[in-house]
Motif scaffolding. Structure first.
Motif, mmCIF file in Angstrom:
data_model
loop_
_atom_site.group_PDB
_atom_site.id
_atom_site.type_symbol
_atom_site.label_atom_id
_atom_site.label_comp_id
_atom_site.label_asym_id
_atom_site.label_seq_id
_atom_site.Cartn_x
_atom_site.Cartn_y
_atom_site.Cartn_z
ATOM 1 N N PRO A 44 0.812 -1.230 0.000
ATOM 2 C CA PRO A 44 0.000 0.000 0.000
ATOM 3 C C PRO A 44 0.843 1.277 0.000
ATOM 4 O O PRO A 44 0.511 2.234 -0.714
ATOM 5 C CB PRO A 44 -0.807 -0.101 1.294
ATOM 6 C CG PRO A 44 -0.741 -1.525 1.718
ATOM 7 C CD PRO A 44 0.478 -2.133 1.096
ATOM 8 N N GLY A 45 1.912 1.316 0.773
ATOM 9 C CA GLY A 45 2.723 2.525 0.878
ATOM 10 C C GLY A 45 3.380 2.906 -0.435
ATOM 11 O O GLY A 45 3.499 4.085 -0.766
ATOM 12 N N LEU A 46 3.776 1.892 -1.202
ATOM 13 C CA LEU A 46 4.422 2.159 -2.484
ATOM 14 C C LEU A 46 3.378 2.614 -3.506
ATOM 15 O O LEU A 46 3.605 3.541 -4.290
ATOM 16 C CB LEU A 46 5.169 0.913 -2.982
ATOM 17 C CG LEU A 46 6.014 1.093 -4.235
ATOM 18 C CD1 LEU A 46 7.038 2.223 -4.074
ATOM 19 C CD2 LEU A 46 6.721 -0.202 -4.610
ATOM 20 N N GLU A 47 2.239 1.968 -3.481
ATOM 21 C CA GLU A 47 1.153 2.335 -4.391
ATOM 22 C C GLU A 47 0.750 3.803 -4.159
ATOM 23 O O GLU A 47 0.596 4.577 -5.099
ATOM 24 C CB GLU A 47 -0.037 1.405 -4.157
ATOM 25 C CG GLU A 47 -1.086 1.471 -5.255
ATOM 26 C CD GLU A 47 -1.965 0.227 -5.271
ATOM 27 O OE1 GLU A 47 -2.556 -0.088 -4.228
ATOM 28 O OE2 GLU A 47 -2.062 -0.423 -6.322
ATOM 29 N N GLN A 48 0.663 4.165 -2.884
ATOM 30 C CA GLN A 48 0.317 5.540 -2.521
ATOM 31 C C GLN A 48 1.356 6.545 -3.027
ATOM 32 O O GLN A 48 1.016 7.604 -3.539
ATOM 33 C CB GLN A 48 0.275 5.625 -0.995
ATOM 34 C CG GLN A 48 -0.913 6.351 -0.428
ATOM 35 C CD GLN A 48 -1.007 6.073 1.071
ATOM 36 O OE1 GLN A 48 -0.048 6.284 1.813
ATOM 37 N NE2 GLN A 48 -2.155 5.581 1.510
ATOM 38 N N ALA A 49 2.631 6.158 -2.884
ATOM 39 C CA ALA A 49 3.725 7.056 -3.295
ATOM 40 C C ALA A 49 3.768 7.233 -4.807
ATOM 41 O O ALA A 49 4.287 8.222 -5.310
ATOM 42 C CB ALA A 49 5.055 6.515 -2.789
ATOM 43 N N LEU A 50 3.226 6.260 -5.541
ATOM 44 C CA LEU A 50 3.272 6.307 -7.000
ATOM 45 C C LEU A 50 2.102 7.087 -7.603
ATOM 46 O O LEU A 50 2.195 7.565 -8.737
ATOM 47 C CB LEU A 50 3.280 4.881 -7.564
ATOM 48 C CG LEU A 50 4.657 4.197 -7.539
ATOM 49 C CD1 LEU A 50 4.518 2.694 -7.509
ATOM 50 C CD2 LEU A 50 5.473 4.635 -8.749
ATOM 51 N N ALA A 51 1.025 7.218 -6.847
ATOM 52 C CA ALA A 51 -0.169 7.900 -7.366
ATOM 53 C C ALA A 51 0.188 9.316 -7.823
ATOM 54 O O ALA A 51 0.862 10.055 -7.103
ATOM 55 C CB ALA A 51 -1.255 7.942 -6.306
ATOM 56 N N GLY A 52 -0.219 9.668 -9.023
ATOM 57 C CA GLY A 52 0.003 11.017 -9.538
ATOM 58 C C GLY A 52 1.349 11.209 -10.231
ATOM 59 O O GLY A 52 1.577 12.248 -10.842
ATOM 60 N N ARG A 53 2.221 10.192 -10.171
ATOM 61 C CA ARG A 53 3.516 10.290 -10.851
ATOM 62 C C ARG A 53 3.345 10.022 -12.334
ATOM 63 O O ARG A 53 2.330 9.470 -12.769
ATOM 64 C CB ARG A 53 4.510 9.268 -10.274
ATOM 65 C CG ARG A 53 4.647 9.306 -8.788
ATOM 66 C CD ARG A 53 5.634 10.346 -8.335
ATOM 67 N NE ARG A 53 5.797 10.275 -6.875
ATOM 68 C CZ ARG A 53 6.680 11.001 -6.187
ATOM 69 N NH1 ARG A 53 7.474 11.845 -6.814
ATOM 70 N NH2 ARG A 53 6.751 10.888 -4.882
ATOM 71 N N GLY A 54 4.371 10.368 -13.101
ATOM 72 C CA GLY A 54 4.327 10.140 -14.545
ATOM 73 C C GLY A 54 5.625 9.526 -15.041
ATOM 74 O O GLY A 54 6.583 9.350 -14.270
ATOM 75 N N GLY A 56 9.150 8.811 -16.303
ATOM 76 C CA GLY A 56 10.409 9.516 -16.093
ATOM 77 C C GLY A 56 10.589 10.010 -14.673
ATOM 78 O O GLY A 56 11.697 10.377 -14.282
ATOM 79 N N ASP A 57 9.528 10.037 -13.894
ATOM 80 C CA ASP A 57 9.650 10.461 -12.497
ATOM 81 C C ASP A 57 10.549 9.478 -11.746
ATOM 82 O O ASP A 57 10.383 8.265 -11.863
ATOM 83 C CB ASP A 57 8.281 10.494 -11.803
ATOM 84 C CG ASP A 57 7.500 11.753 -12.135
ATOM 85 O OD1 ASP A 57 8.010 12.568 -12.942
ATOM 86 O OD2 ASP A 57 6.390 11.929 -11.599
ATOM 87 N N ALA A 58 11.471 10.003 -10.994
ATOM 88 C CA ALA A 58 12.342 9.184 -10.144
ATOM 89 C C ALA A 58 12.259 9.754 -8.742
ATOM 90 O O ALA A 58 12.309 10.970 -8.553
ATOM 91 C CB ALA A 58 13.767 9.205 -10.658
ATOM 92 N N PHE A 59 12.088 8.887 -7.764
ATOM 93 C CA PHE A 59 11.948 9.368 -6.397
ATOM 94 C C PHE A 59 12.353 8.277 -5.415
ATOM 95 O O PHE A 59 12.454 7.102 -5.765
ATOM 96 C CB PHE A 59 10.515 9.827 -6.111
ATOM 97 C CG PHE A 59 9.483 8.747 -6.241
ATOM 98 C CD1 PHE A 59 8.947 8.415 -7.477
ATOM 99 C CD2 PHE A 59 9.034 8.046 -5.131
ATOM 100 C CE1 PHE A 59 7.990 7.412 -7.607
ATOM 101 C CE2 PHE A 59 8.079 7.045 -5.242
ATOM 102 C CZ PHE A 59 7.560 6.738 -6.487
ATOM 103 N N SER A 60 12.578 8.707 -4.184
ATOM 104 C CA SER A 60 12.879 7.784 -3.091
ATOM 105 C C SER A 60 11.772 7.912 -2.063
ATOM 106 O O SER A 60 11.290 9.014 -1.807
ATOM 107 C CB SER A 60 14.213 8.130 -2.439
ATOM 108 O OG SER A 60 15.242 8.020 -3.396
ATOM 109 N N VAL A 61 11.399 6.803 -1.482
ATOM 110 C CA VAL A 61 10.360 6.829 -0.468
ATOM 111 C C VAL A 61 10.670 5.785 0.602
ATOM 112 O O VAL A 61 11.151 4.697 0.293
ATOM 113 C CB VAL A 61 8.959 6.607 -1.102
ATOM 114 C CG1 VAL A 61 8.877 5.260 -1.804
ATOM 115 C CG2 VAL A 61 7.857 6.756 -0.062
ATOM 116 N N SER A 62 10.445 6.166 1.848
ATOM 117 C CA SER A 62 10.590 5.224 2.959
ATOM 118 C C SER A 62 9.197 4.861 3.451
ATOM 119 O O SER A 62 8.365 5.740 3.675
ATOM 120 C CB SER A 62 11.391 5.852 4.096
ATOM 121 O OG SER A 62 12.715 6.079 3.653
ATOM 122 N N ILE A 63 8.960 3.580 3.599
ATOM 123 C CA ILE A 63 7.624 3.102 3.932
ATOM 124 C C ILE A 63 7.674 2.331 5.245
ATOM 125 O O ILE A 63 8.420 1.351 5.375
ATOM 126 C CB ILE A 63 7.071 2.223 2.787
ATOM 127 C CG1 ILE A 63 6.997 3.063 1.504
ATOM 128 C CG2 ILE A 63 5.714 1.646 3.153
ATOM 129 C CD1 ILE A 63 6.709 2.261 0.270
#
Ligand code: ZN
Length: 161
Positions: A44-54, A56-63
């Motif tokens: 769920p945490g990763l799915e949430q972090a991905l919402a709204g991205r497009g 080429g987007d690159a990001f880091s997230v801690s869940i």
């Protein structure tokens, strides 16, 4: 398009733990991961972090564990006689088995062997851990009707059937 409900998302990722050890990465699988957004295919945490991205987007997230594989449940640990596993000499810490549980077939991990007593742990190996993802979005497309019916992705990086 942006990532939203029913999008098919292809991404590269690298998963590390608090110690910075790489636990998993798409490059280890030789291909990016594809999933169907909004269907619980990924944590769920990763799915949430991905919402709204497009793309080429690159990001880091801690869940936190609660939004990843959950907290550890001590009740899923039990100690059994080694004879149930064919004897103590057959068994070592870190070995994994498929076991029938109340929740269906789950993977249990041997966490201790003490004489003829074997302790197994039915928690997900990543339960209780904060997970750190580095993610790059490679592709976003609308799901086909068939994919929505099945609740997963078909094609090159998904199910082929
Ligand atoms: Zn399918």
């Amino acid at each position: 398009m942006q990532i939203s409900q029913d999008a098919v998302v292809t991404l590269d990722y690298r998963l590390t733990n608090d110690a910075g050890e790489v636990l998993d990465a798409s490059e280890q699988h030789g291909q990016p991961l594809a999933y169907l957004h909004g269907h619980g295919n990924i944590i769920p945490g990763l799915e949430q972090a991905l919402a709204g991205r497009g793309v080429g987007d690159a990001f880091s997230v801690s869940i936190a564990a609660a939004d990843a594989y959950g907290e550890r449940n001590p009740a899923l640990t039990q100690t059994l006689p080694a004879s149930m596993f064919g004897g103590a000499e057959q068994i070592g810490v870190g070995m994994q088995f498929h076991a029938q549980t109340d929740h269906g077939v789950e993977v249990v991990t041997v966490t201790a062997v003490d004489g003829d007593q074997v302790t197994i742990d039915g928690n997900h190996p990543l339960a209780g851990q904060t997970l750190h993802f580095d993610v790059t979005v490679r592709e976003v497309r609308a799901a086909t009707t068939e994919e929505l019916d099945h609740g997963h992705v078909h094609g090159e990086h998904g199910h082929q059937h």
